[in-house]
Design an enzyme around this catalytic site. Sequence first.
Site, mmCIF file in Angstrom:
data_model
loop_
_atom_site.group_PDB
_atom_site.id
_atom_site.type_symbol
_atom_site.label_atom_id
_atom_site.label_comp_id
_atom_site.label_asym_id
_atom_site.label_seq_id
_atom_site.Cartn_x
_atom_site.Cartn_y
_atom_site.Cartn_z
ATOM 1 N N ASP A 1 8.650 -10.187 18.771
ATOM 2 C CA ASP A 1 8.040 -10.930 17.667
ATOM 3 C C ASP A 1 9.014 -11.838 16.941
ATOM 4 O OD1 ASP A 1 5.576 -9.951 18.262
ATOM 5 O OD2 ASP A 1 5.638 -8.327 16.792
ATOM 6 N N ASP B 1 9.565 -1.979 6.799
ATOM 7 C CA ASP B 1 10.478 -3.098 7.073
ATOM 8 C C ASP B 1 10.301 -4.236 6.077
ATOM 9 O OD1 ASP B 1 11.757 -2.144 9.508
ATOM 10 O OD2 ASP B 1 9.833 -2.454 10.505
ATOM 11 N N SER C 1 3.716 3.484 16.213
ATOM 12 C CA SER C 1 3.755 2.146 15.670
ATOM 13 C C SER C 1 2.563 1.386 16.267
ATOM 14 C CB SER C 1 5.081 1.498 16.063
ATOM 15 O OG SER C 1 4.989 0.116 15.877
ATOM 16 N N ARG D 1 0.862 -13.984 17.200
ATOM 17 C CA ARG D 1 2.078 -14.335 16.464
ATOM 18 C C ARG D 1 2.201 -15.808 16.093
ATOM 19 N NH1 ARG D 1 1.556 -9.734 14.786
ATOM 20 N NH2 ARG D 1 2.866 -8.042 15.559
HETATM 21 N N1 ARG Z 1 4.960 -5.265 23.165
HETATM 22 C C1 ARG Z 1 3.829 -6.015 22.763
HETATM 23 C C2 ARG Z 1 4.123 -7.482 22.698
HETATM 24 O O1 ARG Z 1 5.254 -7.834 22.578
HETATM 25 C C3 ARG Z 1 3.141 -5.535 21.500
HETATM 26 C C4 ARG Z 1 3.907 -4.755 20.510
HETATM 27 C C5 ARG Z 1 3.058 -4.427 19.339
HETATM 28 N N2 ARG Z 1 3.751 -3.763 18.301
HETATM 29 C C6 ARG Z 1 3.535 -2.502 17.924
HETATM 30 N N3 ARG Z 1 4.192 -2.071 16.920
HETATM 31 N N4 ARG Z 1 2.696 -1.733 18.519
HETATM 32 O O2 ARG Z 1 3.267 -8.323 22.780
#
Ligand code: ARG
Length: 421
Positions: free
Chosen positions: A125, A17, A174, A96
Amino acid sequence: MTTNTEKVALAFSGGLDTTVCVPLLKEEYGYDEVIGVTVDVGQPAEEFDEAEETAEALGLDHYVVDAQAEFADLCFDSVRANADYQGYPLGTALARPVIAEAILDVAQEQGCTAIAHGCTGKGNDQLRFEAVWRASDLAVIAPVRELGLTREWESEYAAERDLPVEGGNEGAWSIDTNLWSRSVEGDDLEDPGYVPPEDIYEWTDTPGNAETELVEIEFEDGYPVAVDGEEMDPVALIDHLNEVAGKHGVGRTDMMEDRMLGLKVRENYEHPAATALLNAHEALEGLVLTQEERSFKKQVDQQWSEKAYQGLVDAPLVDALDGFIASTQERVTGTVTLKLEGGQCRPVGRESDFAVYSESAASFNTETVDGIEQADATGVAKYHGFQGRLAKQVIGGQEAPAAVTDGGASHLTDDGTGDEE
Ligand code: ARG
């Protein structure tokens, strides 16, 4: 769009990305120069190598910022708030805003007029990054979302342009790793019924493989400060506990998570240190806080956790909640012993100079404490549940209890209002 001589800072990981975003920011958005920023919140070394190599191959000016200490501090704030979202200790969510701030600092130092991320329009995110960036006067750009890119399109585009996306972290799942948690999602795991194989886990051994172990965690003002008598800074303490508790398979979460946009997603997390610290902290609060503080704090903690999940740890509400939390944490100083075994991490001992606990008062072996005797509870016992009994009688169409009778607990007038005579 017209070409300009402006500079944009891109949150850069070296993955597909963010790699395709580099040429797109120039070609589609007309920026003259792109700089990449990678923020260290405790990812594995390979991720930095990948970012570095990809940046070099792209001819991208690349900055790496170490924000581990700030991130660990925020994780410890989250311990004081017993924070989790639907059972997940918020690793990605807490990281984040720290990442976003660090990138914003670089962008401003380097004279950028815009700041960009490679998030899709489906996840959390994008919201967490932009909440921080939109408080600045830089333009915010989200190429993947704005241009409606798919992974397939990105792969083709990268192949056509010979972009450096080979190897790297494009495995089946991921993965997002930082000090506080490791998250694994996507591919087969998207099916909520699919039972994950052991090999999705990297931080936690199969529960039951290690010998039972005790570990002692010391807190000061609600902050973890030492493990087994050894003082450690937050980053080292978290690393250490990830190791120790991870051996016991502690801290695995397999859950359906409600994302901010309303989607449910299947998520798998590992977070041994977070689980150990959260369990220990709550156990210590159990010893030192009053019942009403604990009960009210649950609501405060819940609100804190929700804002943290949203990436809004800077919200005025969080400042206010932190005020309450800080006042309760003044007494959360002491030690908790945890037993690690079979994927579990149970508090089995706690000590504090601030314990709201009188052994003699609670003991079955003492008759009188502070002038209070067992028999003093009789009156309380008579009243306990009184309103409910009365309500049931009324519902049942019975007459309310009559006024004072000899030796009875009832002191009602016959209108049943409970007014004393
Ligand atoms: N869903 C989780 C959050 O929003 C974490 C996502 C993490 N990303 C990943 N590609 N595993 O906090």
